[in-house]
Structure formats: C-alpha cells, structure tokens
Write a protein that holds these residues in place. Structure first.
Motif, PDB file in Angstrom:
ATOM      1  N   LEU A   1      40.316  43.005  46.919  1.00 51.23           N
ATOM      2  CA  LEU A   1      40.117  44.171  46.067  1.00 51.23           C
ATOM      3  C   LEU A   1      41.261  44.334  45.063  1.00 51.23           C
ATOM      4  O   LEU A   1      41.132  45.058  44.078  1.00 51.23           O
ATOM      5  CB  LEU A   1      39.973  45.435  46.915  1.00 51.23           C
ATOM      6  CG  LEU A   1      38.659  45.486  47.698  1.00 51.23           C
ATOM      7  CD1 LEU A   1      38.624  46.678  48.632  1.00 51.23           C
ATOM      8  CD2 LEU A   1      37.484  45.522  46.736  1.00 51.23           C
ATOM      9  N   ARG A   2      42.383  43.690  45.316  1.00 55.58           N
ATOM     10  CA  ARG A   2      43.489  43.742  44.352  1.00 55.58           C
ATOM     11  C   ARG A   2      43.341  42.671  43.261  1.00 55.58           C
ATOM     12  O   ARG A   2      44.037  42.710  42.263  1.00 55.58           O
ATOM     13  CB  ARG A   2      44.836  43.584  45.063  1.00 55.58           C
ATOM     14  CG  ARG A   2      45.183  44.795  45.910  1.00 55.58           C
ATOM     15  CD  ARG A   2      46.629  44.848  46.332  1.00 55.58           C
ATOM     16  NE  ARG A   2      46.862  46.023  47.160  1.00 55.58           N
ATOM     17  CZ  ARG A   2      46.993  47.266  46.689  1.00 55.58           C
ATOM     18  NH1 ARG A   2      46.949  47.493  45.388  1.00 55.58           N
ATOM     19  NH2 ARG A   2      47.180  48.276  47.518  1.00 55.58           N
ATOM     20  N   ARG A   3      42.422  41.725  43.508  1.00 52.76           N
ATOM     21  CA  ARG A   3      42.175  40.694  42.488  1.00 52.76           C
ATOM     22  C   ARG A   3      41.380  41.245  41.315  1.00 52.76           C
ATOM     23  O   ARG A   3      41.380  40.669  40.241  1.00 52.76           O
ATOM     24  CB  ARG A   3      41.355  39.543  43.103  1.00 52.76           C
ATOM     25  CG  ARG A   3      42.139  38.508  43.871  1.00 52.76           C
ATOM     26  CD  ARG A   3      41.280  37.254  44.070  1.00 52.76           C
ATOM     27  NE  ARG A   3      40.008  37.528  44.732  1.00 52.76           N
ATOM     28  CZ  ARG A   3      38.830  37.265  44.201  1.00 52.76           C
ATOM     29  NH1 ARG A   3      38.738  36.739  42.983  1.00 52.76           N
ATOM     30  NH2 ARG A   3      37.714  37.534  44.870  1.00 52.76           N
ATOM     31  N   VAL A   4      40.621  42.320  41.543  1.00 43.77           N
ATOM     32  CA  VAL A   4      39.728  42.832  40.508  1.00 43.77           C
ATOM     33  C   VAL A   4      40.142  44.246  40.100  1.00 43.77           C
ATOM     34  O   VAL A   4      40.882  44.912  40.817  1.00 43.77           O
ATOM     35  CB  VAL A   4      38.256  42.828  40.987  1.00 43.77           C
ATOM     36  CG1 VAL A   4      37.784  41.398  41.232  1.00 43.77           C
ATOM     37  CG2 VAL A   4      38.091  43.678  42.236  1.00 43.77           C
ATOM     38  N   GLN A   5      39.637  44.672  38.926  1.00 43.65           N
ATOM     39  CA  GLN A   5      39.985  46.010  38.436  1.00 43.65           C
ATOM     40  C   GLN A   5      38.820  46.966  38.693  1.00 43.65           C
ATOM     41  O   GLN A   5      38.515  47.255  39.824  1.00 43.65           O
ATOM     42  CB  GLN A   5      40.328  45.920  36.939  1.00 43.65           C
ATOM     43  CG  GLN A   5      41.449  44.908  36.638  1.00 43.65           C
ATOM     44  CD  GLN A   5      42.804  45.438  37.079  1.00 43.65           C
ATOM     45  OE1 GLN A   5      43.142  46.581  36.830  1.00 43.65           O
ATOM     46  NE2 GLN A   5      43.577  44.587  37.750  1.00 43.65           N
TER      47      GLN A   5
END
Lengths: 182, 194
Positions: A71-75
């Motif tokens: 979830l930190r890979r995407v905005q």
C-alpha cells in the motif's frame, strides 16, 4: 415455504443480517484501504487470520506487515465495488466473489485502471462477520488510463500492476467452455 | 407491497405479518444475488450455472422452452461468436414487486468485451422479470438495452450511431435513453415551449 415459527423466523432474519454485514465488509474494505486507515482495515479480518507465505503466521499484525508495503507503493486508490456473490457454508462461514473496478495512482505520472474479482472467505466470530483469510485479488486486467487491455503482456500481479491477469483463465468453467470447442 | 405491514393485536396476526415482511426481505436478497451470479456465470462461461438462474419453463429464442435449451443457446451464438473475455460490472438495482411471486427490475451494468482488436465498453440497463418458483427466485426474462458501445480508447461521441461492436450477434444499436418514454416527453415539452 417453511412454517413461520418464531425460531424459524429468527434464523431467517439472522441469515439476512449476515448477508447485509458481509456486503458491508466488502465496502468497508474499500473505504478503509482507500483512506489508508490501517487499524480499520485490519479490524475487518478475523483476529486469527491466516497470513499467506512461509511460516504459516497468523493474526492482524502479521497481515499488516504483509499488506502495508504494497500500500506504500501506490498513491491514490479508488476501489469501486460492484457485484457480490455470497455463498453460505453454514451459519458462521461463507465464501464470496466481489467484482471491483479499481483506479490506482501507481506513480507520480501514472494512473491505471484494473478489473478485479476478489475471492473471499468470511467467518462470524462473537456475532460479527470478518474476512477469514487474506482476500485473493484475482486480476482480469490492469491498463494505464486510455490504454486498451488488448494485446497486453501478462501482469503476473503483484509483480506488475498492468497487463492481463489470472482471469478469466483461472475459472475452471472458462477453460472447460473453450476446451469443448477449441 | 400489497400486504398490510402493520402488526395485528393478536399474536398470530403479528407473526403472520412478520413472516410476510421477512419473506419480502429474503426475496430482495435472492434477487440481488441473482444478478451478481448471472455476471459471474457469464464471465466465467459457466453455461449450466447461467441457465439454472432462469425459471424452469423459460422461453428461449426461436420458440424453444426450458433451461437445457437456454444453455444450448448460450453455448452457441451468444457466447462463442463476436467476443472473448468479458467483465460485467454491475451497479444500481431497482426492484419492484408485482406480487409475492413476481417482480421486475432495472439493473445498470458496465460490461467490457474483448472483440478482436477492440476492447468494447457498452453501458446497459437490463430490464428484468423475476419469478418465484418452489420457494426460490429466478429470471423469467432479461433484456439488455445499451446507451452506447465504444472502444475503451474512443469517445462515444466519435462513434458512428454510438455503436461500435462488430459481430455482436444480438445488439446492433443503442436503444437508451430514447427507449424511456419520459426522455421523449421531456424533450417534446421543450420543443412545445419554444
């Protein structure tokens, strides 16, 4: 039609409430994930949720350590849920299939669309319904905004966010259907 | 609703009324499941499961009757001609009961179809009839009506006749919003005022 005894009515209302709660579960998943309310998201899973991968770890903290990096890979994410098939195994266990049209900002300049079917298992504990296991995110396709899915290479999600997914080939009936008349 | 939902003074009346109300809620739930199951069965090409969602004596194109004939029909021109991968994402679902065993529905759906080199988006409204047989709800009939069909990269406004879906075996033109009588009335009134 069953006779309308009080016990029978209570059981039937219970089933209706269960279906309502399970639908809510899928919608709450979207709203907590899209708002990155990690506590709220984890609270949708059973406290002994089985986490995939080695070690056979269980529990919400272990699950969080698996989900948070992705979830930190995407905005920005917009998980728009549609169809929801619910099949009850018994009063406290059910499975589901949930269609979702997702929009995801995967980088500073990239915006993608995904067609997803989540495969779910639900369990009722102490009167509340939860996801019993990590939801299976089965991708039909991911494509950049304005891009056609036709001709895209396999995504091998979660390796790639765009490309053709495991669906429809994952469906046994799909393979049977085309196998009959190749 | 045709039933009076108020509770009677006697316990028996109250139970009968509750029974009717629970039954109506169950009907709504089953009908909602019906449309989700239809999309999943269609997209996964499970023709037997698809046909099982319809009433036993369903009318099939060409004058045949019954689930077996319907499964054959799905297994033929409908699902083997014109497109491969499909994804039927559904949304809004209006349900109106005619009586305890019959209802109609309008379901919004935004299906995507792989049509050769095209990826066709075709927003539709299904006009459904539902019927209860042996305690369970089924489709009596389904009719999709399209707003447009366009490749994922096209604007519907750039598409001739708002319909770009080559080799679609059954749909050749958009019928919405013109199909809605209120749409026609709305614009006719504007003309009358002018």
């Amino acid at each position: 039609m069953p006779e309308a005894g009080a016990a029978d009515l209570a059981a039937r209302i219970d089933r209706l409430e269960s279906a309502g709660q399970i639908r809510q579960l899928a919608w709450r998943y979207s709203s907590t994930l899209d708002s990155r309310d990690m506590d709220g998201l984890m609270a949708l899973y059973a406290d002994d949720v089985k986490v995939p991968g080695d070690g056979g770890r269980r529990g919400r903290e272990a699950l969080r350590s698996v989900m948070e990096p992705s979830l930190r890979r995407v905005q920005i994410t917009i998980l728009h849920v549609g169809n929801h098939v619910i099949d009850f195994a018994d009063d406290d266990h059910a499975t589901g299939a949930v269609y979702c049209h997702a929009e995801v900002q995967t980088g500073p300049d990239t915006w993608i669309n995904q067609a997803i079917c989540y495969e779910d298992r639900y369990v009722r504990q102490d009167g509340r319904w939860y996801f019993a296991a990590l939801r299976r995110h089965e991708l039909l396709y991911g494509a950049e905004h304005g891009q056609s899915p036709v001709g895209l290479p396999p995504a091998n999600w979660p390796e790639n966010d765009t490309g053709r997914g495991s669906l429809p080939e994952r469906w046994d009936s799909w393979r049977r259907f085309w196998g009959e008349h190749p | 609703m045709t039933e009076d939902a108020t509770t009677g003074s006697a316990g028996g009346d109250a139970t009968a009324s509750l029974e009717a109300r629970v039954q109506r809620l169950e009907a709504v739930e089953e009908i909602r499941q019906l449309v989700s199951r239809y999309a999943l069965a269609l997209d996964s090409r499970n023709v037997e499961a698809l046909a099982a969602l319809f009433v036993e004596d369903v009318d099939v194109h060409g004058g045949a009757k019954g689930r077996e004939a319907l499964a054959e029909w799905f297994n033929g021109p409908v699902l083997r001609q014109g497109y491969t991968t499909t994804f039927h994402l559904i949304g809004n679902h209006v349900i109106d009961f005619t009586d305890d065993d019959h209802a109609t529905g309008r379901l919004y759906c935004r299906p995507e179809h792989e049509v050769g080199d095209l990826w066709v988006i075709m927003p539709v409204v299904y006009e459904d009839r539902y019927e209860r047989q042996a305690g369970h709800w089924y489709f009596r009939s389904r009719r999709p009506h399209a707003f447009y069909a366009a490749d994922i990269k096209e604007s519907p406004l750039d598409v001739e006749n708002r319909f770009n879906f080559p080799n679609n075996p059954f749909m050749t033109r958009p019928t919405l919003p013109d199909r809605w009588p209120s749409w026609g009335r709305f614009w006719a009134e504007a003309e009358g005022d002018a």
